[in-house]
Motif scaffolding. Structure first.
Motif, PDB file in Angstrom:
ATOM      1  N   LEU A 194       0.821  -1.214   0.000  1.00  0.00           N
ATOM      2  CA  LEU A 194       0.000   0.000   0.000  1.00  0.00           C
ATOM      3  C   LEU A 194       0.854   1.263   0.000  1.00  0.00           C
ATOM      4  O   LEU A 194       0.323   2.378  -0.129  1.00  0.00           O
ATOM      5  N   GLY A 195       2.159   1.083   0.184  1.00  0.00           N
ATOM      6  CA  GLY A 195       3.050   2.232   0.256  1.00  0.00           C
ATOM      7  C   GLY A 195       2.987   2.949   1.586  1.00  0.00           C
ATOM      8  O   GLY A 195       3.288   4.145   1.675  1.00  0.00           O
ATOM      9  N   LEU A 196       2.600   2.212   2.649  1.00  0.00           N
ATOM     10  CA  LEU A 196       2.445   2.806   3.978  1.00  0.00           C
ATOM     11  C   LEU A 196       3.321   2.095   4.998  1.00  0.00           C
ATOM     12  O   LEU A 196       3.587   0.890   4.876  1.00  0.00           O
ATOM     13  N   SER A 197       3.745   2.828   6.013  1.00  0.00           N
ATOM     14  CA  SER A 197       4.432   2.229   7.156  1.00  0.00           C
ATOM     15  C   SER A 197       3.388   1.730   8.149  1.00  0.00           C
ATOM     16  O   SER A 197       2.212   2.113   8.068  1.00  0.00           O
ATOM     17  N   PRO A 198       3.781   0.888   9.111  1.00  0.00           N
ATOM     18  CA  PRO A 198       2.822   0.454  10.131  1.00  0.00           C
ATOM     19  C   PRO A 198       2.180   1.626  10.879  1.00  0.00           C
ATOM     20  O   PRO A 198       0.989   1.584  11.191  1.00  0.00           O
ATOM     21  N   VAL A 199       2.949   2.675  11.165  1.00  0.00           N
ATOM     22  CA  VAL A 199       2.381   3.841  11.852  1.00  0.00           C
ATOM     23  C   VAL A 199       1.344   4.510  10.964  1.00  0.00           C
ATOM     24  O   VAL A 199       0.266   4.915  11.436  1.00  0.00           O
ATOM     25  N   GLU A 200       1.604   4.603   9.666  1.00  0.00           N
ATOM     26  CA  GLU A 200       0.643   5.219   8.749  1.00  0.00           C
ATOM     27  C   GLU A 200      -0.613   4.370   8.601  1.00  0.00           C
ATOM     28  O   GLU A 200      -1.727   4.891   8.517  1.00  0.00           O
ATOM     29  N   VAL A 201      -0.435   3.050   8.598  1.00  0.00           N
ATOM     30  CA  VAL A 201      -1.607   2.162   8.547  1.00  0.00           C
ATOM     31  C   VAL A 201      -2.458   2.363   9.799  1.00  0.00           C
ATOM     32  O   VAL A 201      -3.689   2.476   9.726  1.00  0.00           O
ATOM     33  N   ALA A 202      -1.805   2.423  10.954  1.00  0.00           N
ATOM     34  CA  ALA A 202      -2.529   2.628  12.210  1.00  0.00           C
ATOM     35  C   ALA A 202      -3.231   3.984  12.213  1.00  0.00           C
ATOM     36  O   ALA A 202      -4.354   4.124  12.717  1.00  0.00           O
ATOM     37  N   THR A 203      -2.583   4.989  11.650  1.00  0.00           N
ATOM     38  CA  THR A 203      -3.182   6.321  11.580  1.00  0.00           C
ATOM     39  C   THR A 203      -4.435   6.305  10.717  1.00  0.00           C
ATOM     40  O   THR A 203      -5.484   6.839  11.107  1.00  0.00           O
ATOM     41  N   LYS A 282      -7.106  -4.122  16.263  1.00  0.00           N
ATOM     42  CA  LYS A 282      -6.514  -5.042  15.288  1.00  0.00           C
ATOM     43  C   LYS A 282      -7.415  -5.155  14.064  1.00  0.00           C
ATOM     44  O   LYS A 282      -6.935  -5.203  12.923  1.00  0.00           O
ATOM     45  N   GLN A 283      -8.727  -5.194  14.311  1.00  0.00           N
ATOM     46  CA  GLN A 283      -9.673  -5.315  13.202  1.00  0.00           C
ATOM     47  C   GLN A 283      -9.633  -4.078  12.305  1.00  0.00           C
ATOM     48  O   GLN A 283      -9.748  -4.178  11.088  1.00  0.00           O
ATOM     49  N   GLY A 284      -9.453  -2.904  12.928  1.00  0.00           N
ATOM     50  CA  GLY A 284      -9.363  -1.678  12.151  1.00  0.00           C
ATOM     51  C   GLY A 284      -8.121  -1.651  11.277  1.00  0.00           C
ATOM     52  O   GLY A 284      -8.159  -1.202  10.119  1.00  0.00           O
ATOM     53  N   ILE A 285      -7.015  -2.118  11.821  1.00  0.00           N
ATOM     54  CA  ILE A 285      -5.767  -2.172  11.048  1.00  0.00           C
ATOM     55  C   ILE A 285      -5.921  -3.136   9.878  1.00  0.00           C
ATOM     56  O   ILE A 285      -5.534  -2.837   8.741  1.00  0.00           O
ATOM     57  N   ASP A 286      -6.511  -4.291  10.150  1.00  0.00           N
ATOM     58  CA  ASP A 286      -6.705  -5.266   9.073  1.00  0.00           C
ATOM     59  C   ASP A 286      -7.702  -4.769   8.028  1.00  0.00           C
ATOM     60  O   ASP A 286      -7.620  -5.141   6.853  1.00  0.00           O
TER      61      ASP A 286
END
Length: 335
Positions: A194-203, A282-286
């Motif tokens: 997706l071109g995102l870091s884990p922090v960006e995914v969480a954001t 976790k569900q939101g991140i997924d």
């Protein structure tokens, strides 16, 4: 002489009965079980005196049972948190506390917005303070080169076991280990695609979760925002404006709110905000990582106040949807 012997025998018998009664009373006190209707917790803080330990035992277990446990401990209590089950015998309780065999404390958190809320929730179950937790979290963030705004992305809501006497640093390290396991190679690979870091995914996940309570909608909303990011469009996410204004209870985002100067105001600033606006699940991140493909770029709450959204791929359709929602707000007098 015979009378004297009889009298001595009677005295000895009486003494024996008293000793036996005392012995039976002591044995009963030691072997009797805690008679509370539900489990109780006994907390022995650092530096507690013998009298303070006794007070804590009586306060948690009742005067009679707590006093018996205190007498069996005889000043040898070990700092910690101990769960006492209904029916648990006094000698077992005393042995557990005397040997420092703590009961793990269950730390559960979810549906939290800020790091301060997380610190308060965890510290409420531990011996340390919320300030201690925040300091440990800040230390971890600095070691990772993360800003304070990004720190909420480090913690994954779930249920954890810790000991009441654990230090803030130890608890934060435990949460960090869990987060590292959660972000396995599969999830890291999806984020990279997706071109995102884990922090960006969480954001992004935090925004999606604020947008909708519907598990079905969240992946769709996530893809909508991913589409906007890919096209270089501002996210224009209302929850980020509410976060910037400090007013998540707002029913309607006003023009004045949209003008707020803040890196979190995605109407004025392109791209993702500097960190999560809540601690995502976790569900939101997924939902972000597994967002299905579609071409929608716009959404607005449905006019039926169902909590769901009307999606659109073009601005003209979105304008009609938004007008219908504004009329519904006006009809209810919602400002």
């Amino acid at each position: 002489m015979k009378k004297k012997r009889k009298r001595n025998t009677a005295v000895l018998a009486a003494v024996a009965l008293i000793v036996a009664a005392v012995g039976l009373w002591w044995i009963y006190g030691v072997t009797r079980g805690y008679d509370g209707e539900r489990a109780a917790w006994v907390m022995i803080p650092r530096g507690a005196t013998e009298s303070e330990v006794a007070d804590s035992l009586r306060g948690s277990l009742g005067d009679r049972f707590g006093t018996k446990v205190a007498s069996l401990l005889d000043g040898n209590a070990v700092r910690g948190a101990y769960r006492v089950e209904p029916g648990e015998q006094a000698w077992r309780v005393a042995r557990k506390i005397g040997k420092g065999r703590q009961t793990p404390v269950r730390l559960t958190f979810n549906n939290l917005r800020t790091l301060d809320q997380l610190a308060g929730t965890i510290a409420g179950k531990m011996e340390f303070s919320a300030e201690g937790f925040l300091a440990a979290a800040d230390s971890l963030g600095r070691a990772r080169g993360l800003s304070a705004a990004a720190l909420p992305a480090l913690f994954v809501p779930d249920t954890y076991d810790a000991y009441w006497t654990d230090s803030p640093a130890k608890v934060v390290a435990m949460l960090d280990r869990y987060s590292r396991r959660f972000w396995n190679d599969r999830r890291l690979g999806k984020a990279e695609a997706l071109g995102l870091s884990p922090v960006e995914v969480a954001t992004l996940a935090s925004i999606v979760e604020e947008e909708s309570n519907s598990a079905e909608e969240r992946p769709l909303i996530a893809r909508l925002y991913l589409n906007r990011l890919k096209r270089g469009m501002p996210l224009q996410a209302d929850p980020t404006v509410k976060f910037a204004c400090g007013d998540f209870a707002a029913r309607r985002v006003t023009a004045a709110m949209l003008g707020t100067t803040s890196p979190y105001n995605t109407y004025r600033v392109k791209g993702l905000p500097p960190g999560p606006i809540r601690i995502p699940s976790k569900q939101g991140i997924d939902a972000v990582l597994d967002a299905p493909s579609h071409d929608w770029l716009y959404m607005c709450a449905k006019a039926d106040f169902s909590g769901r959204h009307a999606f659109a791929a073009d601005f003209a359709t979105h304008t009609r949807n938004a007008a219908a929602y504004r009329r519904a707000l006006d009809s209810r007098g919602i400002k």
